[in-house]
Scaffold this motif. Structure first.
Motif, PDB file in Angstrom:
ATOM      1  N   LYS A 173     -20.143 -10.443 -14.920  1.00  0.00           N
ATOM      2  CA  LYS A 173     -19.419 -11.601 -15.207  1.00  0.00           C
ATOM      3  C   LYS A 173     -18.821 -11.495 -16.542  1.00  0.00           C
ATOM      4  O   LYS A 173     -17.630 -11.945 -16.933  1.00  0.00           O
ATOM      5  CB  LYS A 173     -20.222 -13.058 -14.991  1.00  0.00           C
ATOM      6  N   HIS A 174     -19.665 -11.246 -17.761  1.00  0.00           N
ATOM      7  CA  HIS A 174     -19.346 -11.041 -19.125  1.00  0.00           C
ATOM      8  C   HIS A 174     -18.037 -10.180 -19.190  1.00  0.00           C
ATOM      9  O   HIS A 174     -17.063 -10.416 -19.838  1.00  0.00           O
ATOM     10  CB  HIS A 174     -20.283 -10.844 -19.974  1.00  0.00           C
ATOM     11  N   ILE A 175     -18.212  -9.028 -18.686  1.00  0.00           N
ATOM     12  CA  ILE A 175     -17.288  -7.937 -18.768  1.00  0.00           C
ATOM     13  C   ILE A 175     -16.034  -8.328 -18.046  1.00  0.00           C
ATOM     14  O   ILE A 175     -14.851  -8.199 -18.787  1.00  0.00           O
ATOM     15  CB  ILE A 175     -17.807  -6.540 -18.119  1.00  0.00           C
ATOM     16  N   ASN A 176     -16.077  -9.026 -16.892  1.00  0.00           N
ATOM     17  CA  ASN A 176     -14.833  -9.360 -16.091  1.00  0.00           C
ATOM     18  C   ASN A 176     -14.079 -10.340 -16.703  1.00  0.00           C
ATOM     19  O   ASN A 176     -12.849 -10.380 -16.634  1.00  0.00           O
ATOM     20  CB  ASN A 176     -15.312  -9.647 -14.772  1.00  0.00           C
ATOM     21  N   ARG A 177     -14.975 -11.019 -17.469  1.00  0.00           N
ATOM     22  CA  ARG A 177     -14.156 -12.178 -18.408  1.00  0.00           C
ATOM     23  C   ARG A 177     -13.169 -11.796 -19.429  1.00  0.00           C
ATOM     24  O   ARG A 177     -12.117 -12.359 -19.730  1.00  0.00           O
ATOM     25  CB  ARG A 177     -15.134 -13.271 -18.991  1.00  0.00           C
ATOM     26  N   LEU A 178     -13.797 -10.708 -20.139  1.00  0.00           N
ATOM     27  CA  LEU A 178     -13.117  -9.914 -21.048  1.00  0.00           C
ATOM     28  C   LEU A 178     -11.872  -9.337 -20.563  1.00  0.00           C
ATOM     29  O   LEU A 178     -10.676  -9.281 -21.150  1.00  0.00           O
ATOM     30  CB  LEU A 178     -14.008  -8.947 -22.019  1.00  0.00           C
ATOM     31  N   LEU A 179     -11.993  -8.474 -19.523  1.00  0.00           N
ATOM     32  CA  LEU A 179     -11.033  -7.619 -18.766  1.00  0.00           C
ATOM     33  C   LEU A 179      -9.883  -8.559 -18.325  1.00  0.00           C
ATOM     34  O   LEU A 179      -8.688  -8.412 -18.233  1.00  0.00           O
ATOM     35  CB  LEU A 179     -11.567  -6.775 -17.542  1.00  0.00           C
ATOM     36  N   ALA A 180     -10.211  -9.728 -17.852  1.00  0.00           N
ATOM     37  CA  ALA A 180      -9.272 -10.853 -17.565  1.00  0.00           C
ATOM     38  C   ALA A 180      -8.114 -11.342 -18.572  1.00  0.00           C
ATOM     39  O   ALA A 180      -7.050 -11.426 -18.137  1.00  0.00           O
ATOM     40  CB  ALA A 180      -9.842 -12.206 -16.741  1.00  0.00           C
ATOM     41  N   ILE A 181      -8.505 -10.957 -19.931  1.00  0.00           N
ATOM     42  CA  ILE A 181      -7.638 -11.473 -20.853  1.00  0.00           C
ATOM     43  C   ILE A 181      -7.043 -10.561 -21.550  1.00  0.00           C
ATOM     44  O   ILE A 181      -6.392 -10.504 -22.657  1.00  0.00           O
ATOM     45  CB  ILE A 181      -8.231 -12.477 -21.795  1.00  0.00           C
ATOM     46  N   ILE A 182      -7.149  -9.100 -21.058  1.00  0.00           N
ATOM     47  CA  ILE A 182      -6.695  -7.833 -21.845  1.00  0.00           C
ATOM     48  C   ILE A 182      -5.737  -7.332 -21.124  1.00  0.00           C
ATOM     49  O   ILE A 182      -5.819  -6.996 -20.041  1.00  0.00           O
ATOM     50  CB  ILE A 182      -7.970  -7.086 -22.300  1.00  0.00           C
ATOM     51  N   GLU A 183      -4.425  -6.876 -21.676  1.00  0.00           N
ATOM     52  CA  GLU A 183      -3.446  -6.115 -21.142  1.00  0.00           C
ATOM     53  C   GLU A 183      -3.993  -4.727 -20.803  1.00  0.00           C
ATOM     54  O   GLU A 183      -4.615  -4.104 -21.647  1.00  0.00           O
ATOM     55  CB  GLU A 183      -2.281  -6.007 -22.036  1.00  0.00           C
ATOM     56  N   LYS A 184      -3.685  -4.380 -19.475  1.00  0.00           N
ATOM     57  CA  LYS A 184      -3.984  -2.949 -19.087  1.00  0.00           C
ATOM     58  C   LYS A 184      -2.803  -2.039 -19.144  1.00  0.00           C
ATOM     59  O   LYS A 184      -1.852  -2.355 -18.512  1.00  0.00           O
ATOM     60  CB  LYS A 184      -4.972  -2.981 -17.919  1.00  0.00           C
ATOM     61  N   GLU A 185      -3.023  -0.845 -19.230  1.00  0.00           N
ATOM     62  CA  GLU A 185      -1.932   0.375 -18.925  1.00  0.00           C
ATOM     63  C   GLU A 185      -2.465   1.675 -18.240  1.00  0.00           C
ATOM     64  O   GLU A 185      -3.619   2.087 -18.458  1.00  0.00           O
ATOM     65  CB  GLU A 185      -1.496   0.511 -20.326  1.00  0.00           C
ATOM     66  N   GLU A 186      -1.721   1.973 -17.229  1.00  0.00           N
ATOM     67  CA  GLU A 186      -1.974   3.294 -16.649  1.00  0.00           C
ATOM     68  C   GLU A 186      -1.012   4.402 -17.084  1.00  0.00           C
ATOM     69  O   GLU A 186       0.277   4.178 -17.373  1.00  0.00           O
ATOM     70  CB  GLU A 186      -1.831   3.038 -15.280  1.00  0.00           C
ATOM     71  N   THR A 187      -1.720   5.509 -17.200  1.00  0.00           N
ATOM     72  CA  THR A 187      -0.844   6.749 -17.592  1.00  0.00           C
ATOM     73  C   THR A 187      -1.580   7.903 -17.062  1.00  0.00           C
ATOM     74  O   THR A 187      -2.680   8.013 -16.716  1.00  0.00           O
ATOM     75  CB  THR A 187      -0.507   6.895 -18.992  1.00  0.00           C
ATOM     76  N   GLU A 188      -0.670   8.836 -16.753  1.00  0.00           N
ATOM     77  CA  GLU A 188      -0.950  10.112 -15.882  1.00  0.00           C
ATOM     78  C   GLU A 188      -1.282  11.226 -17.010  1.00  0.00           C
ATOM     79  O   GLU A 188      -0.426  11.697 -17.671  1.00  0.00           O
ATOM     80  CB  GLU A 188      -0.072  10.545 -14.958  1.00  0.00           C
ATOM     81  N   ILE A 189      -2.488  11.776 -17.267  1.00  0.00           N
ATOM     82  CA  ILE A 189      -2.787  12.647 -18.277  1.00  0.00           C
ATOM     83  C   ILE A 189      -2.721  13.755 -17.521  1.00  0.00           C
ATOM     84  O   ILE A 189      -3.466  14.128 -16.816  1.00  0.00           O
ATOM     85  CB  ILE A 189      -4.340  12.299 -18.750  1.00  0.00           C
ATOM     86  N   PRO A 190      -1.856  14.792 -18.371  1.00  0.00           N
ATOM     87  CA  PRO A 190      -1.767  16.222 -17.616  1.00  0.00           C
ATOM     88  C   PRO A 190      -3.252  16.997 -17.788  1.00  0.00           C
ATOM     89  O   PRO A 190      -3.695  16.903 -18.930  1.00  0.00           O
ATOM     90  CB  PRO A 190      -0.860  16.982 -18.665  1.00  0.00           C
ATOM     91  N   ILE A 191      -3.800  17.332 -16.699  1.00  0.00           N
ATOM     92  CA  ILE A 191      -4.895  18.024 -16.779  1.00  0.00           C
ATOM     93  C   ILE A 191      -4.988  19.090 -17.498  1.00  0.00           C
ATOM     94  O   ILE A 191      -6.203  19.136 -18.137  1.00  0.00           O
ATOM     95  CB  ILE A 191      -5.406  18.806 -15.243  1.00  0.00           C
ATOM     96  N   LYS A 192      -3.917  19.983 -17.986  1.00  0.00           N
ATOM     97  CA  LYS A 192      -4.177  21.006 -19.026  1.00  0.00           C
ATOM     98  C   LYS A 192      -4.267  20.839 -20.211  1.00  0.00           C
ATOM     99  O   LYS A 192      -4.962  21.311 -20.960  1.00  0.00           O
ATOM    100  CB  LYS A 192      -2.766  21.877 -18.867  1.00  0.00           C
ATOM    101  N   LEU A 193      -3.565  19.370 -20.555  1.00  0.00           N
ATOM    102  CA  LEU A 193      -3.995  19.024 -21.754  1.00  0.00           C
ATOM    103  C   LEU A 193      -5.287  18.388 -22.139  1.00  0.00           C
ATOM    104  O   LEU A 193      -5.851  18.448 -23.142  1.00  0.00           O
ATOM    105  CB  LEU A 193      -2.818  17.744 -22.030  1.00  0.00           C
ATOM    106  N   GLU A 194      -5.767  17.808 -21.078  1.00  0.00           N
ATOM    107  CA  GLU A 194      -7.177  17.315 -21.240  1.00  0.00           C
ATOM    108  C   GLU A 194      -7.999  18.399 -21.322  1.00  0.00           C
ATOM    109  O   GLU A 194      -8.726  18.346 -22.315  1.00  0.00           O
ATOM    110  CB  GLU A 194      -7.483  16.465 -19.634  1.00  0.00           C
ATOM    111  N   TYR A 195      -7.853  19.476 -20.556  1.00  0.00           N
ATOM    112  CA  TYR A 195      -8.713  20.733 -20.913  1.00  0.00           C
ATOM    113  C   TYR A 195      -8.759  21.337 -21.966  1.00  0.00           C
ATOM    114  O   TYR A 195      -9.691  21.491 -22.744  1.00  0.00           O
ATOM    115  CB  TYR A 195      -8.388  21.729 -19.752  1.00  0.00           C
ATOM    116  N   GLN A 196      -7.451  21.478 -22.643  1.00  0.00           N
ATOM    117  CA  GLN A 196      -7.134  21.888 -23.790  1.00  0.00           C
ATOM    118  C   GLN A 196      -7.885  20.915 -24.985  1.00  0.00           C
ATOM    119  O   GLN A 196      -8.536  21.380 -26.064  1.00  0.00           O
ATOM    120  CB  GLN A 196      -5.763  22.060 -24.332  1.00  0.00           C
ATOM    121  N   LEU A 197      -7.937  19.698 -24.913  1.00  0.00           N
ATOM    122  CA  LEU A 197      -8.473  18.926 -25.870  1.00  0.00           C
ATOM    123  C   LEU A 197      -9.820  18.998 -25.617  1.00  0.00           C
ATOM    124  O   LEU A 197     -10.629  19.143 -26.823  1.00  0.00           O
ATOM    125  CB  LEU A 197      -8.114  17.477 -25.602  1.00  0.00           C
ATOM    126  N   ARG A 198     -10.669  19.161 -24.460  1.00  0.00           N
ATOM    127  CA  ARG A 198     -11.859  19.010 -24.469  1.00  0.00           C
ATOM    128  C   ARG A 198     -12.414  20.486 -24.886  1.00  0.00           C
ATOM    129  O   ARG A 198     -13.590  20.591 -25.591  1.00  0.00           O
ATOM    130  CB  ARG A 198     -12.305  18.966 -22.920  1.00  0.00           C
TER     131      ARG A 198
END
Length: 214
Positions: A87-112
């Motif tokens: 309930k506490h987490i959802n209350r925080l999530l409700a007031i925060i802007e969210k953004e979605e983006t597609e991370i290239p898998i090769k870049l993720e692997y390279q960073l890791r």
């Protein structure tokens, strides 16, 4: 991707979890044991951050943004959390802007891959005194890259997972914030200089900038 001059704070999953902790106490009101004392300290630290940053955002002095990766991680974790925590987490999530983006898998692997390579090659040179460094897991790598796309301030209670984030900005920039100690963390300059000269880092930096459109 948000393009604004005001600071953009992008909290990690644990910023929500710490704030939602339920502290069990004995009858006299004292925390029950060392684990509870630690959880209590983390909860207080997280709430201090949220109170400050929500006030700042309300005054248009900064912004709060989270990656959908963070929301998804919290959703996965929710099944084993107490109802009050969710309930506490959802209350925080409700007031925060969210953004979605597609991370290239090769870049993720390279960073890791680079994160563990850096631990092996540069060791303590890049770890501030009294801290530790860990290699990036998949979810953390996606949060890392998404925050970078927004020139965001990565906010976390697990600095060891994101220590390399500061390498992708100027040394004077404050981009990695520890909610536990309430301070910005940077890689020591002497170690930083060695890493940025490394060919593997240069290749990663080039690909990160390309993804960012630079």
């Amino acid at each position: 991707m948000v393009e604004k001059s005001t600071p953009i704070y992008m909290p990690d999953t644990n910023c929500f979890r710490y704030s939602s902790y339920i502290i069990k106490k004995i009858e006299d009101g004292e925390v029950k044991n060392n684990e509870q004392a630690l959880r209590s300290a983390y909860k207080q630290a997280a709430n201090r951050f949220w109170n400050r940053i929500i006030e700042e955002a309300g005054n248009a002095c900064s912004e709060i943004l989270i990656s959908y990766e963070v929301e998804q991680e919290l959703k996965i974790q929710s099944y084993t959390l107490d109802k009050k925590e969710n309930k506490h987490i959802n209350r925080l999530l409700a007031i925060i802007e969210k953004e979605e983006t597609e991370i290239p898998i090769k870049l993720e692997y390279q960073l890791r891959d680079f994160s563990n390579y850096a631990r092996s090659k540069f060791g303590r040179l890049i770890v501030p005194q009294g801290r530790k460094m860990d290699y990036l897991r998949s979810s953390d790598a996606r949060i890392f890259i998404h925050t970078y796309l927004n020139d965001g301030i990565l906010v976390t209670g697990n600095v060891k997972d994101f220590l390399l984030y500061t390498l992708f900005f100027g040394h004077e920039e404050e981009k990695l914030y520890d909610i536990i100690t309430h301070e910005f963390v940077k890689i020591p300059e002497s170690g930083r200089e060695k890493v940025v000269e490394d060919e593997r880092f240069q290749a990663l930096l080039t690909n990160m900038r390309k993804f960012k459109g630079q």
